[in-house]
Design an enzyme around this catalytic site. Structure first.
Site, PDB file in Angstrom:
ATOM      1  CB  THR A  20      -0.927   0.034   1.236  1.00 15.24           C
ATOM      2  OG1 THR A  20      -0.151  -0.146   2.426  1.00 15.24           O
ATOM      3  CG2 THR A  20      -1.969  -1.070   1.154  1.00 15.24           C
ATOM      4  CG  PHE A  51       2.919   5.574   9.008  1.00 17.52           C
ATOM      5  CD1 PHE A  51       4.029   5.095   8.360  1.00 17.52           C
ATOM      6  CD2 PHE A  51       2.798   5.360  10.373  1.00 17.52           C
ATOM      7  CE1 PHE A  51       5.012   4.406   9.045  1.00 17.52           C
ATOM      8  CE2 PHE A  51       3.786   4.675  11.066  1.00 17.52           C
ATOM      9  CZ  PHE A  51       4.898   4.191  10.400  1.00 17.52           C
ATOM     10  CE1 TYR A  52       5.174   1.545   7.048  1.00 17.80           C
ATOM     11  CE2 TYR A  52       4.501  -0.738   7.209  1.00 17.80           C
ATOM     12  CZ  TYR A  52       5.419   0.255   7.469  1.00 17.80           C
ATOM     13  OH  TYR A  52       6.574  -0.057   8.139  1.00 17.80           O
ATOM     14  N   GLY A  53       0.414   3.938   3.389  1.00 20.03           N
ATOM     15  CA  GLY A  53      -0.641   4.228   2.435  1.00 20.03           C
ATOM     16  C   GLY A  53      -1.376   5.499   2.815  1.00 20.03           C
TER      17      GLY A  53
END
Length: 327
Positions: A20, A51-53
């Site tokens: 992502t 916060f991955y994406g």
């Protein structure tokens, strides 16, 4: 096998970032096949991030869709999620932001428990006891979270945190390209407190797989373009280590990635070392199967790698100037 937050995890974990945190998120069908392959190969410790994406497409939304399709897999996965950053990615360990981060994470997961939560970086302005207190009282005791991990911290922080609460794991960058934690006291502190060390980017952010032969091979939108070690002036120097790893892997009869992961596996068996759980990221079934193969290195092979590392100096730092690490 290791234990994290009271649950058994395999010798390899699995990173979700590559699904992502990119301009072109991997289609669900491919992502799900890869995730199922990880689980089938005992890679049941899954590591993602708030916060991955984007707020709409991230680790949690991917996992929610996966568990809706494969509900039988939910209890098999030990889920670790990083959070605790503000929207501008600045660490914020205040009670208000920890609640925001965890409530957002749990809501996006659809109510599924977070087995391990870790603040992605330590907030130097908020006492650890304050941050941990919110997680323990409001989320662990209510069954929403299973345990607390640390991420990118110093040895001093590990010792301090271990006096406050039970630490389920410490996530750090560790690979043949990044060996700082072996000499700065972090690995030793984990061993002293019997805390598993979770090694992210164990394949040198893809360098040790042979994927990149020049800086031009890196996609223009890739985050590596912002990392010093992948800049053209450093890339060719760092490629020298890749060549040596490729030579060693050829002699061993394995792939460079398998050798790099085998090094971590063998390293964790040395006296005074903690258990090491690498979390390589993969977006294809073939890469998962490759990474899952356990390669044992002899003492002689480890000594040869030691000699190689002693002669090689990595060009460029891990992150750009001002990025908080080992706090």
């Amino acid at each position: 096998m290791a234990q994290i937050a009271g649950r058994q995890v395999g010798p390899r974990g699995f990173g979700l970032m590559n699904f992502t945190w990119r301009s072109d998120p991997v289609p669900d069908e491919q992502a799900f096949d890869t995730m199922r392959a990880a689980l089938a190969n005992d890679m049941n410790f899954w590591n993602g991030g708030e916060f991955y994406g984007t707020p709409e497409v991230n680790s949690m939304t991917l996992l929610k869709r996966y568990f809706e399709k494969y509900p039988e897999d939910s209890d098999k996965v030990v889920l670790s999620i990083k959070g605790g950053l503000r929207a501008d990615l600045v660490p914020d360990g205040s009670p208000e932001n920890i609640r925001r981060s965890l409530d957002f994470t749990l809501e996006k997961l659809g109510g599924r428990k977070v087995d391990v939560f870790e603040c992605a970086r330590r907030d130097p302005n908020v006492p650890l006891a304050t941050t941990f207190g919110v997680i323990e009282k409001e989320y662990i005791k209510t069954g929403k979270v299973g345990g607390i991990c640390l991420s990118e911290v110093s040895a001093a922080t590990i010792h301090e945190a271990a006096k406050i609460t039970t630490i389920a794991g410490v996530e750090v960058e560790l690979s043949l390209f990044s060996t700082d934690v072996l000499s700065n006291g972090v690995a030793a502190a984990c061993a002293e407190h019997d805390i598993p060390l979770i090694a992210y980017s164990p394949l040198g952010r893809g360098m040790l797989t042979g994927r990149f032969q020049s800086a031009a091979d890196i996609p223009t939108t890739d985050i590596r373009h912002h990392l010093p070690r992948f800049q053209p002036e450093n890339f060719e120097t760092n490629l020298q280590l890749v060549r040596q790893v490729e030579d060693l892997a050829a002699k061993k009869g394995c792939t460079p990635a398998q050798l790099a992961l085998g090094w971590l596996n063998s390293l964790s068996r040395r006296p005074g070392m903690p258990t090491i759980i690498p979390i390589p990221g993969s977006t294809t079934v073939d890469r998962v199967v490759e990474n899952a193969k356990l390669v044992d290195l002899t003492d002689e092979e480890m000594a040869e790698i030691d000699a190689t590392l002693a002669k090689f100096e990595v060009a460029g730092s891990r992150y750009g100037e001002g990025h908080p690490i080992n706090t």
